[in-house]
Enzyme design. Structure first.
Site, PDB file in Angstrom:
ATOM      1  CG  PHE A   1       7.423  32.058 -21.867  1.00 44.17           C
ATOM      2  CD1 PHE A   1       8.816  32.686 -22.039  1.00 44.17           C
ATOM      3  CD2 PHE A   1       6.690  32.400 -21.240  1.00 44.17           C
ATOM      4  CE1 PHE A   1       8.971  33.949 -21.396  1.00 44.17           C
ATOM      5  CE2 PHE A   1       6.720  33.742 -20.618  1.00 44.17           C
ATOM      6  CZ  PHE A   1       8.000  34.458 -20.618  1.00 44.17           C
ATOM      7  CE  LYS A   2       9.344  26.008 -15.861  1.00 39.33           C
ATOM      8  NZ  LYS A   2       9.933  25.165 -16.739  1.00 39.33           N
TER       9      LYS A   2
ATOM     10  CG  ASP B   1       1.841  42.787 -15.819  1.00 41.09           C
ATOM     11  OD1 ASP B   1       2.816  42.461 -15.272  1.00 41.09           O
ATOM     12  OD2 ASP B   1       1.089  42.336 -16.770  1.00 41.09           O
TER      13      ASP B   1
ATOM     14  CG  MET C   1      15.599  32.229 -23.069  1.00 42.43           C
ATOM     15  SD  MET C   1      17.000  31.534 -23.459  1.00 42.43           S
ATOM     16  CE  MET C   1      17.169  30.367 -21.907  1.00 42.43           C
ATOM     17  CB  SER C   2       9.888  29.534 -24.996  1.00 44.07           C
ATOM     18  OG  SER C   2       9.671  30.229 -26.480  1.00 44.07           O
TER      19      SER C   2
END
Ligand SMILES: Nc1ncnc2c1ncn2[C@@H]1O[C@H](COP(=O)(O)OP(=O)(O)OP(=O)(O)O)[C@@H](O)[C@H]1O
Ligand SMILES: [K+]
Ligand SMILES: [Mg+2]
Length: 677
Positions: free
Chosen positions: A373-374, A304, A379-380
């Site tokens: 947020f996802k 990551d 986006m959030s």
């Protein structure tokens, strides 16, 4: 790390307990799990019978010798049991210290109309509890409200408290840890008996220890070898009888025990347990030995970006307007979009404004619908009560969203986003309906020393891939700075899985680290999934390893430990089999010389007498087990080099060593033994 974790290899207490266990393990039911040593145990019993009833076995002439054989055989079994008991002992000591943290905790459970005191053992999944300063967290769960610093030293050994907060990737808490400041609301995620500490205890106790596929394969080989030699030895009796040579049962059993792979048979389970133990003492919990072994065979490592390669504290550090928008309006909308964004990124926006003395209109958010947020949408934001929609997020996601509303994209958007990304920063675009106002510049830095570690992985023949939800330019900058072999940008959770599946389809074993809920599916798909203890419950559930220190780059050492485990097993197997071949030269001539003294030309090793030769070979066969316990426990030295070179190096050292050692050892023992046989 606390002292329970850095135990010495051997303390008087551990050794004492292991000696006791070695005798307990003589129970045939336990022994039968280790077929090679089980055969030795049965042999020991037969020799004992020959000692007790020499008339039935025709062994009246050699009672003293047979007693010696019996004792050496008994010690062979005990030594093997001792190795296993010693390896298990350290885990048991750890489990005991963990159990002490499981004292009776009282929980403050949220019930309709207030708060009720209940014992922690009564908490179930879904219950909500309040934990305040100085109190123990009663069970595993996720913070749903508030922020607190938590002392997790009971499980991690790390004394500095960690911050736990609602939302984001630092929301999971572990039962048995202590809140040292503030107060949080926690939703319990584990039923009694299934908590993290419960799992940890059963792991270190080895309660659920199952043989790994590798171990099973090796065991099958050892059983086959044992069977072959049993057939050889059993048929030897009648053949000798036909030639009018009498071979007594204790002699045949001595031969059998020398020929079957007792060295590896005696050390095999200790090697596995010790390997797991090394991982645990490194503060990584491996859910199975299989996971540790898979780590040793990894071809590809997926990392990551945020939090693994970089520090991961992505913070708003600047606002950069785009198009005709001004700084004021950009900052204002950035704030509105972050009003209820509980992620660290979201909160950093409001913090930045506060620190820089900038004001914004809070009332705008009233009555609006918060859009969290996802990882899928990247986006959030918020849908305001007056119908306007405010969003912030990854530039490509926001651009698409604005175009969908029929808006246009400022001409300087691309250039400005690229400038931020080229510096390794993350640009978050801020938009209202069909208009983009500019960027929030999120800063993050690459951890020091990453380049060297990836270099080391390359030498081991492991490919490294960085996977990130960030844009390609930011990804490229960070990838270059960190020195990974490749990267995938703008990846959604399913993209991470796709990468892993693709590698696996090519026959590769894949490791990955992660901490977010969005990492969970990929962690489950990977052959080795290392979740951070600080991460979400979902990530920890999906992974087959958990790093208590929450240092994702530790996956590199986990791989080294796995490799070491596989190498140790391979090296000692090679040594064991080479050893048995050498013993053949001591014992076979001796047996025939017993019957036909004229065959003394066969005595290539010039051993004192046939009986002392047999006994010496048997003694060597026994003592080699305790002599190799330290190697089995610590593991053979590991150097970063390609698999093939390692293999030939080990074959040379342990194969040749295994062949030569018995000649020297048996000769030396024979000097002493011959004096009184
Ligand atoms: N709170 C937030 N609000 C809006 N957008 C966000 C927020 N946090 C992150 N983003 C955007 O979504 C993208 C994806 O975020 P995500 O956390 O899924 O992946 P990442 O952290 O960038 O990647 P990784 O952790 O895998 O390296 C980010 O690069 C950023 O552009
Ligand atoms: K042997
Ligand atoms: Mg992330």
């Amino acid at each position: 790390m606390n002292d329970t974790r850095i135990q010495k290899l051997l303390t008087p207490e551990l050794a004492g307990a292991a000696v006791k266990d070695s005798f307990k393990k003589l129970n045939p039911v336990t022994m039968a799990k280790n077929p090679v040593m089980f055969v030795v145990e049965i042999g020991t019993l037969l020799v004992l019978l020959a000692v007790l009833f020499p008339g039935c076995f025709g062994t009246e002439g050699r009672i003293g010798f047979n007693i010696a054989v019996f004792l050496v055989l008994l010690f062979t079994v005990l030594f093997a049991n001792f190795a296993e008991a010693l390896a298990e002992g350290r885990g048991k000591a750890q489990a005991d210290s963990l159990k002490r943290t499981k004292t009776d905790i009282q929980a403050k459970k949220v019930v309709p109309g207030g708060i009720k005191d209940v014992p922690a053992a009564e908490l179930r999944k879904g219950d909500v509890v309040v934990v305040s300063e100085g109190e123990m967290i009663p069970g595993d769960g996720e913070v749903i409200q508030g922020l607190a610093s938590v002392d997790e030293s009971a499980i991690t050994g790390e004394s500095a408290p960690v911050i736990k907060e609602a939302g984001g990737d630092f929301s999971s808490v572990t039962g048995g840890t202590r809140v040292v400041s503030d107060s949080i609301r926690v939703r319990i995620t584990a039923d009694p008996g299934e908590s993290f500490i419960d799992r940890m205890i059963s792991l270190v106790e080895g309660a659920k220890r199952q043989k790994t596929p590798n171990e099973i394969a090796l065991n099958t080989l050892l059983i086959s070898l044992t069977l072959i030699f049993m057939i050889v030895v059993v048929t030897l009796g009648p053949i000798a009888g036909y030639l009018d040579i009498s071979l007594e049962i204790p002699i045949l059993i001595s031969l059998l025990v020398c020929l079957i792979p007792t060295t590896i048979g005696g050390l095999l389970s200790a090697i596995g347990i010790a390997g797991m133990d090394r991982v645990t003492r490194f503060n990584v919990l491996a859910m199975s030995g299989k996971a540790v072994e898979a780590a040793g065979d990894i071809n590809t490592m997926i990392l990551d970006k945020t939090g693994t390669i970089t520090f991961g504290n992505r913070m708003a550090s600047e606002f950069i307007p785009a198009g005709s928008a001004g700084l004021e309006s950009l900052a204002g909308w950035a704030a509105v979009s972050s009003l209820k964004d509980e992620t660290p990124e979201g909160r950093s926006v409001l913090d930045y404004l506060k620190i820089n003395g900038m004001t914004y209109d809070l009332s705008l958010g009233e009555g609006g619908e918060f859009i969290p947020f996802k990882a899928e949408t990247r986006m959030s934001g918020i849908d305001l009560a007056d119908g306007r929609k405010v969003r912030k997020g990854a530039v490509d996601a926001v651009r698409k969203w604005v175009l969908q509303q029929g808006g246009t994209v400022p001409a300087d958007l691309e250039r400005k986003a690229n400038t931020i990304a080229a510096e390794g920063g993350t640009p978050l675009a801020v938009a209202v309906d069909d208009e983009i106002y500019g960027f929030i510049y999120l800063k993050d830095t690459v951890k020091p020393g990453m380049k060297e570690r990836f270099e080391e992985l390359r030498r081991m023949g492991i490919k490294t891939m960085m996977c990130t939800g960030d844009n390609p330019l930011t990804a490229a900058t960070i990838a270059k700075e960190a020195g990974v072999d490749g990267f995938i940008a703008e990846s959604k959770p399913e993209d991470k899985i796709a990468v892993i599946r693709k590698e696996q389809a090519e026959g590769k074993l894949v490791a990955m680290t992660g901490d977010g809920t969005n990492d969970a599916p990929a962690l489950a798909q990977a052959d080795v999934g290392l979740a951070m203890n600080s991460g979400t419950a979902a990530a920890k559930e999906a992974a087959n390893m958990i790093d208590l220190d929450s240092d994702p780059s530790k996956i590199i050492e986990v791989v080294a430990i796995g490799k070491q485990l596989l190498m140790t097993r391979g090296a000692l197997t090679t040594f064991s089999i080479a050893n048995d071949v050498a013993k053949y030269f001591a014992i076979i001539p001796a047996m025939f010389m017993l019957a036909i003294p004229e065959m003394s030309a066969l005595n290539v090793m010039r051993l004192g007498s046939p009986l002392s030769a047999i006994l010496s070979a048997l003694i060597f066969n026994a003592v080699i087990i305790p002599l190799l316990i330290p190697l089995a426990m610590k593991g053979v030295k590991y150097k970063a080099m390609s698999g093939n070179r390692l293999l030939s190096r080990n074959l040379f050292i342990y194969g040749l060593g295994g062949l030569v050692a018995p000649f020297i050892g048996i000769k030396l023992i024979d000097f002493i033994v011959h004096a009184w046989v």
